[in-house]
Motif scaffolding. Structure first.
Motif, PDB file in Angstrom:
ATOM      1  N   ASN A   1      23.701  73.889 120.756  1.00  0.00           N
ATOM      2  CA  ASN A   1      24.929  73.104 120.116  1.00  0.00           C
ATOM      3  C   ASN A   1      24.033  72.148 119.539  1.00  0.00           C
ATOM      4  OD1 ASN A   1      27.308  73.348 119.628  1.00  0.00           O
ATOM      5  ND2 ASN A   1      28.195  72.903 121.585  1.00  0.00           N
ATOM      6  N   ALA A   2      23.124  72.139 118.349  1.00  0.00           N
ATOM      7  CA  ALA A   2      22.441  71.241 117.863  1.00  0.00           C
ATOM      8  C   ALA A   2      22.020  71.976 116.360  1.00  0.00           C
ATOM      9  CB  ALA A   2      21.154  70.902 118.443  1.00  0.00           C
ATOM     10  N   MET A   3      22.040  71.215 115.334  1.00  0.00           N
ATOM     11  CA  MET A   3      21.561  71.435 113.967  1.00  0.00           C
ATOM     12  C   MET A   3      20.333  70.683 113.661  1.00  0.00           C
ATOM     13  SD  MET A   3      22.419  72.154 110.842  1.00  0.00           S
ATOM     14  CE  MET A   3      23.973  71.549 110.198  1.00  0.00           C
ATOM     15  N   HIS A   4      19.155  71.418 113.409  1.00  0.00           N
ATOM     16  CA  HIS A   4      17.812  70.797 113.113  1.00  0.00           C
ATOM     17  C   HIS A   4      17.757  70.821 111.666  1.00  0.00           C
ATOM     18  CE1 HIS A   4      13.590  70.839 112.687  1.00  0.00           C
ATOM     19  NE2 HIS A   4      13.697  69.981 113.684  1.00  0.00           N
ATOM     20  N   PHE A   5      17.362  69.737 111.311  1.00  0.00           N
ATOM     21  CA  PHE A   5      17.126  69.642 109.498  1.00  0.00           C
ATOM     22  C   PHE A   5      15.753  69.207 109.329  1.00  0.00           C
ATOM     23  CE2 PHE A   5      17.703  66.173 106.234  1.00  0.00           C
ATOM     24  CZ  PHE A   5      17.898  67.172 105.185  1.00  0.00           C
ATOM     25  N   THR A   6      15.215  69.672 108.282  1.00  0.00           N
ATOM     26  CA  THR A   6      13.779  69.361 107.783  1.00  0.00           C
ATOM     27  C   THR A   6      13.845  69.242 106.365  1.00  0.00           C
ATOM     28  OG1 THR A   6      12.780  70.872 109.510  1.00  0.00           O
ATOM     29  CG2 THR A   6      11.406  70.069 107.568  1.00  0.00           C
TER      30      THR A   6
ATOM     31  N   ARG B   1      12.049  65.231 109.624  1.00  0.00           N
ATOM     32  CA  ARG B   1      12.866  65.958 110.670  1.00  0.00           C
ATOM     33  C   ARG B   1      13.889  65.231 111.139  1.00  0.00           C
ATOM     34  NH1 ARG B   1       7.515  68.224 111.943  1.00  0.00           N
ATOM     35  NH2 ARG B   1       7.599  70.591 111.217  1.00  0.00           N
ATOM     36  N   HIS B   2      14.981  65.692 111.605  1.00  0.00           N
ATOM     37  CA  HIS B   2      16.089  65.124 112.402  1.00  0.00           C
ATOM     38  C   HIS B   2      17.030  66.256 112.907  1.00  0.00           C
ATOM     39  CE1 HIS B   2      19.303  62.359 113.297  1.00  0.00           C
ATOM     40  NE2 HIS B   2      20.112  62.722 112.376  1.00  0.00           N
ATOM     41  N   ALA B   3      17.462  66.056 114.054  1.00  0.00           N
ATOM     42  CA  ALA B   3      18.120  66.716 114.674  1.00  0.00           C
ATOM     43  C   ALA B   3      19.365  66.047 115.444  1.00  0.00           C
ATOM     44  CB  ALA B   3      17.676  67.582 115.999  1.00  0.00           C
ATOM     45  N   VAL B   4      20.737  66.800 115.215  1.00  0.00           N
ATOM     46  CA  VAL B   4      22.116  66.377 115.574  1.00  0.00           C
ATOM     47  C   VAL B   4      22.507  67.264 116.815  1.00  0.00           C
ATOM     48  CG1 VAL B   4      24.353  65.930 115.026  1.00  0.00           C
ATOM     49  CG2 VAL B   4      22.436  65.361 113.235  1.00  0.00           C
TER      50      VAL B   4
ATOM     51  N   GLU C   1      26.712  64.753 105.540  1.00  0.00           N
ATOM     52  CA  GLU C   1      26.287  63.962 104.257  1.00  0.00           C
ATOM     53  C   GLU C   1      25.330  62.939 104.702  1.00  0.00           C
ATOM     54  OE1 GLU C   1      29.964  62.905 102.849  1.00  0.00           O
ATOM     55  OE2 GLU C   1      30.200  64.770 101.581  1.00  0.00           O
ATOM     56  N   ASP C   2      25.449  62.146 105.890  1.00  0.00           N
ATOM     57  CA  ASP C   2      24.550  61.061 106.184  1.00  0.00           C
ATOM     58  C   ASP C   2      23.192  61.606 106.317  1.00  0.00           C
ATOM     59  OD1 ASP C   2      26.673  59.181 105.895  1.00  0.00           O
ATOM     60  OD2 ASP C   2      27.058  58.960 108.027  1.00  0.00           O
ATOM     61  N   MET C   3      23.195  62.744 107.162  1.00  0.00           N
ATOM     62  CA  MET C   3      21.992  63.356 107.688  1.00  0.00           C
ATOM     63  C   MET C   3      21.096  63.707 106.310  1.00  0.00           C
ATOM     64  SD  MET C   3      20.783  66.788 109.604  1.00  0.00           S
ATOM     65  CE  MET C   3      22.613  67.397 109.820  1.00  0.00           C
ATOM     66  N   ILE C   4      21.777  64.295 105.290  1.00  0.00           N
ATOM     67  CA  ILE C   4      20.908  64.450 104.013  1.00  0.00           C
ATOM     68  C   ILE C   4      20.469  63.113 103.455  1.00  0.00           C
ATOM     69  CG2 ILE C   4      21.273  65.431 101.692  1.00  0.00           C
ATOM     70  CD1 ILE C   4      22.975  67.667 103.111  1.00  0.00           C
ATOM     71  N   ASP C   5      21.430  62.120 103.253  1.00  0.00           N
ATOM     72  CA  ASP C   5      21.445  61.106 102.428  1.00  0.00           C
ATOM     73  C   ASP C   5      20.142  60.067 103.179  1.00  0.00           C
ATOM     74  OD1 ASP C   5      22.060  58.998 100.677  1.00  0.00           O
ATOM     75  OD2 ASP C   5      22.761  57.666 102.314  1.00  0.00           O
ATOM     76  N   ILE C   6      20.214  60.004 104.637  1.00  0.00           N
ATOM     77  CA  ILE C   6      19.228  59.525 105.214  1.00  0.00           C
ATOM     78  C   ILE C   6      17.632  59.953 104.837  1.00  0.00           C
ATOM     79  CG2 ILE C   6      18.155  58.972 107.554  1.00  0.00           C
ATOM     80  CD1 ILE C   6      21.043  58.512 108.493  1.00  0.00           C
ATOM     81  N   ALA C   7      17.590  61.232 105.166  1.00  0.00           N
ATOM     82  CA  ALA C   7      16.482  62.127 104.855  1.00  0.00           C
ATOM     83  C   ALA C   7      15.937  61.959 103.548  1.00  0.00           C
ATOM     84  CB  ALA C   7      16.552  63.579 105.003  1.00  0.00           C
TER      85      ALA C   7
END
Length: 167
Positions: A60-65, A108-111, A125-131
């Protein structure tokens, strides 16, 4: 069984469906590789960034790179590892690392989404903006180390001064 570990029967929505809408709204190129993976390309001031999203329903997580369009020669990797460690001390969310297979810096970031019905459009949107903000902020430091011959701490300070002067 404690209340915090109760199993919910409602199925979360796949946040990649929402991410498609967000990325499409920016008119960025993207490819939905499967129900659990998506890739996109975002333009930046310094370079284009590769965005990779991976959804795990089990966790139940989204990993983003977010990858830089920047190759690090093997002889410079030691300096970049030091720069990454120094940069990470300045971050609240996410972290920088190195993709050793490709020799590129990454953010990298995960939610975690357990207990929620899904991610909000705003949080994605915040996840992308922060990265992208952090990659743009630290990109000059990577350049100063790789091509300017600066030591990592010196490069980081110079990049932060440049960013402050542009604000």
């Amino acid at each position: 069984m404690p209340a915090l570990t109760q199993i919910t029967t409602s199925r979360n929505t796949n946040p990649l469906d929402q991410m498609e809408q967000i990325v499409g709204g920016y008119d960025w190129n993207f490819e939905r590789r499967s129900d659990s993976e998506m890739a996109a390309e975002a333009p930046g001031k310094w370079c284009d960034y590769g965005l990779f999203f991976c959804w795990s329903e089990e966790v139940n997580a989204m990993h983003f790179t977010c990858t830089f369009d920047l190759k690090v020669p093997p002889e410079q990797r030691r300096n970049l590892f030091e720069l990454v460690a120094l940069a990470n001390e300045r971050l609240w969310i996410g972290h920088f690392g190195m993709d050793l297979d490709h020799g590129t810096p990454v953010f990298r970031h995960a939610v975690l989404l357990r207990g929620s019905r899904g991610a909000s459009m705003e949080s994605l949107e915040d996840m992308i903006d922060i990265a992208l903000t952090e990659c743009e902020r630290f990109y000059p430091a990577f350049q100063f180390v790789l091509w300017g011959g600066k030591k990592p701490a010196e490069a980081l300070e110079a990049a932060m001064l440049d960013c402050a002067g542009m604000a």
